[in-house]
Write an enzyme that holds these catalytic residues in place. Structure first.
Site, short mmCIF file in Angstrom:
data_model
loop_
_atom_site.label_atom_id
_atom_site.label_comp_id
_atom_site.label_asym_id
_atom_site.label_seq_id
_atom_site.Cartn_x
_atom_site.Cartn_y
_atom_site.Cartn_z
N ASP A 1 25.74 0.49 2.68
CA ASP A 1 26.96 0.03 2.00
C ASP A 1 26.73 -1.32 1.32
O ASP A 1 26.95 -1.47 0.12
CB ASP A 1 28.11 -0.13 3.01
N GLU B 1 20.99 6.48 1.41
CA GLU B 1 21.11 6.48 -0.06
C GLU B 1 20.26 5.40 -0.72
O GLU B 1 19.53 5.67 -1.67
CB GLU B 1 22.59 6.30 -0.44
#
Lengths: 190, 408
Positions: free
Chosen positions: B46, B303
């Site tokens: 994040d 990611e």
């Protein structure tokens, strides 16, 4: 007015967006990332008639208009309208656009009890039962041995242009159950 | 050192890079104040992604960017300059503000508000957004996915709270928001040489000798893969020497739980057969990029590191974030379909088999042997894939263009 999450909204529901009533024509649920998900909603303005596509988080809350509903059965197609009839033989016309994905499951002779929804006296959508049974008109020959239901193949339904993915063991002439919320094959009907 | 390190920069890449410079100078926007809200749910993805975006928007587009972060301690792990006790600080031109539970009521809303990964904008800030004379452009920055449905949802509005929020999906086609990439990262790749790899790996750990003996260098960043124990056993019994760099994190903890660092983890190297395990501290983002460029094969996760490995253009094995209902299986499959192409070579098939086994369990020995044997071919493929990524356009540029199209 009722509150539903975007994930609970179905084709045929009427949602209020910025005060405007929109009839939901199609919903697509997708898992995005890290256990979150989104719902894409295709809708048409009930007053404006204009179409739109929006996307919501699946747990977003939406205002759903509670509308008059009547149990009806499908009667016949009078181009471009689909005609439904209630128990007192009153007929109601619904536009093909407002049937959304369920259009592929509207076939001559069907006996399913449908719910026709009205807004300002006009029939605006039709909701099928959660499960309907349809006959397979054509599919590739059944694969013997695989009864897991995990291997899928396309099948065309009787009286419909719709193709649906069915389990490999399904044959021509078989009757199958379809989940109308997801438009997916459920199992072979008894 | 056995090295398949960085190549000389290709003319095509150089031209593309120059073109990117010009293109980004041309992408100007009237919306100059941007705010990014980042809630750290778990791990470092994040904040990793949000920080890169914030810095890029400021440095490459001259925007005034405020980054609201609810967990500065995690931020400090990847940027040690961050002081978790400070509610307000500047880093590389970005204003970093701590996102506390009791959000201040009168913070002016920016021209563009980005909620990263569907985090909820705090109610007082949302009220300020609603109170603006001109509505801000509100973006929900979504997760990267290779699935087909992303194209159909990218850029669509979501009318909520009297405002329009737009869903912005990074992805691997031109009908999505593209992938994260910054000029500084592309410059690093262009300048990187084989000698830099050797020097960097030596510098990483005091346990490394001055001159590294020949070995296959692998970086390992993952969650707790099912096949971890089996894979390490395969490495241990390998016919060639293997050096495994493991930055601090969940997989290193998993290795310790399995006693796979042989009880010698004190910042030093542990040896098991052909395998040397070199634990590393948590690396700053730029150093992690250098690690990826320096190793022959990279194991990445989630990611951010997944994407950085693609930019490093080395063979990589992805540990995807596990999801309920096995939704990650579809996502892995969708990526592999794109990455492998229409006629995958045996080496690529081995890479795919390795990723499947790494994520879902199963015997990976044969896939691993084939992957290692074919790694030079895989590296060529990785270079070609990187070229494809360059053509997609980067998320920040695409985002600025998108915002421009929405500014009234």
């Amino acid at each position: 007015m009722a509150i539903k999450t975007a994930h609970e909204v179905r084709a045929g529901n009427v949602i209020l967006v910025d005060g405007q009533p929109l009839v939901v024509q199609k919903t697509e649920f997708s898992k995005s990332g890290r256990n979150s998900s989104v719902v894409k909603i295709k809708s048409k303005g009930l007053l404006s008639g204009s179409g739109s596509e929006v996307v919501y988080k699946s747990d977003d809350k939406m205002e759903v208009v509670v509308l008059d509903r009547l149990d009806c059965t499908y009667s016949y197609f009078a181009d471009p309208m689909y005609v439904f009839m209630d128990e007192e033989f009153n007929q109601y016309e619904v536009e093909a656009d407002n049937l959304g994905d369920t259009l592929g499951l509207i076939v001559d002779g069907m006996e399913d009890k449908c719910q026709v929804t009205f807004y300002d006296g006009k029939a605006i959508s039709v909701e099928l039962p959660t499960v309907v049974v349809r006959e397979v008109e054509y599919t590739e020959p059944a694969v013997r041995g695989d009864t897991s239901g995990k291997v899928m193949k396309p099948a065309k339904l009787v009286g419909s242009e719709m193709n649906i993915q069915v389990a490999a063991f399904i044959d021509i002439g078989d009757k199958i159950e379809i989940d109308t919320r997801t438009m997916e094959f459920k199992k072979r009907a008894n | 050192m056995q090295c398949s390190g960085a190549r000389s920069p290709s003319i095509a890449l150089l031209v593309n890079y120059r073109f990117e410079w010009v293109k980004q100078v041309m992408v100007m926007t009237a919306a100059v104040a941007w705010a990014i809200f980042c809630r750290v749910v778990d791990n470092f993805g994040d904040i990793g992604v949000c920080w890169r975006l914030a810095r890029q928007l400021h440095q490459e587009f001259g925007l005034a960017v405020t980054l609201w972060v609810d967990d500065l301690a995690s931020f400090a792990q990847i940027r040690p300059e961050i002081d978790p006790t400070q509610a307000r600080q500047q880093l590389e031109g970005v204003l970093v503000l701590r996102w506390d539970t009791d959000f201040p009521p009168l913070v002016h809303a920016a021209d563009v508000v980005i909620e990263a990964f569907a985090c909820e904008i705090p109610a007082p800030y949302l009220a300020q957004m609603q109170a603006r004379a001109t509505a801000p452009v509100w973006i929900n920055l979504e997760y990267l996915s290779a699935e087909d449905w992303v194209e159909g949802c990218h850029g669509l509005p979501s009318p909520v709270q009297g405002l329009s929020k737009y869903f912005f999906f990074p992805g691997f086609t031109k009908r999505t928001g593209g992938v994260f990439s910054e000029q500084r990262q592309r410059a690093l790749q262009l300048a990187w040489r084989d000698a830099d790899s050797a020097q960097f790996l030596v510098s990483l750990s005091p346990a490394c000798p001055q001159h590294l003996a020949p070995a296959l260098n692998i970086s390992l960043f993952a969650y707790e893969p099912l096949a971890l124990k089996q894979w390490l056993s395969v490495l241990e019994n390998s016919s060639q020497s293997i050096r495994l760099f493991v930055p601090e994190g969940r997989v290193l903890l998993a290795m310790k739980d399995l006693d796979l660092t042989a009880g010698q983890y004190t910042g030093g190297v542990s040896r098991r057969g052909a395998l040397e395990i070199i634990p590393l501290p948590m690396l700053a983002q730029d150093d992690y990029d250098r690690l990826l460029l320096s190793c022959d094969i990279n194991f990445v996760r989630g990611e951010d590191s997944f994407l950085r490995a693609q930019w490093a253009a080395k063979p990589f094995v992805w540990h995807i974030y596990p999801q309920e209902d096995d939704a990650h299986r579809d996502k892995l499959d969708a990526f592999l379909v794109r990455y492998l192409g229409h006629q995958p070579t045996p080496a690529l098939m081995a890479l795919a088999a390795m990723m499947q086994a790494w994520n879902h369990g199963g015997d990976l020995s044969a896939a691993w042997q084939e992957l290692v044997a074919g790694r030079h071919l895989l590296q060529e493929h990785a270079h070609a894939w990187r070229k494809n990524l360059l053509e997609l356009g980067d998320v920040a540029t695409n985002l600025v263009r998108f915002v421009n199209s929405k500014v009234k």
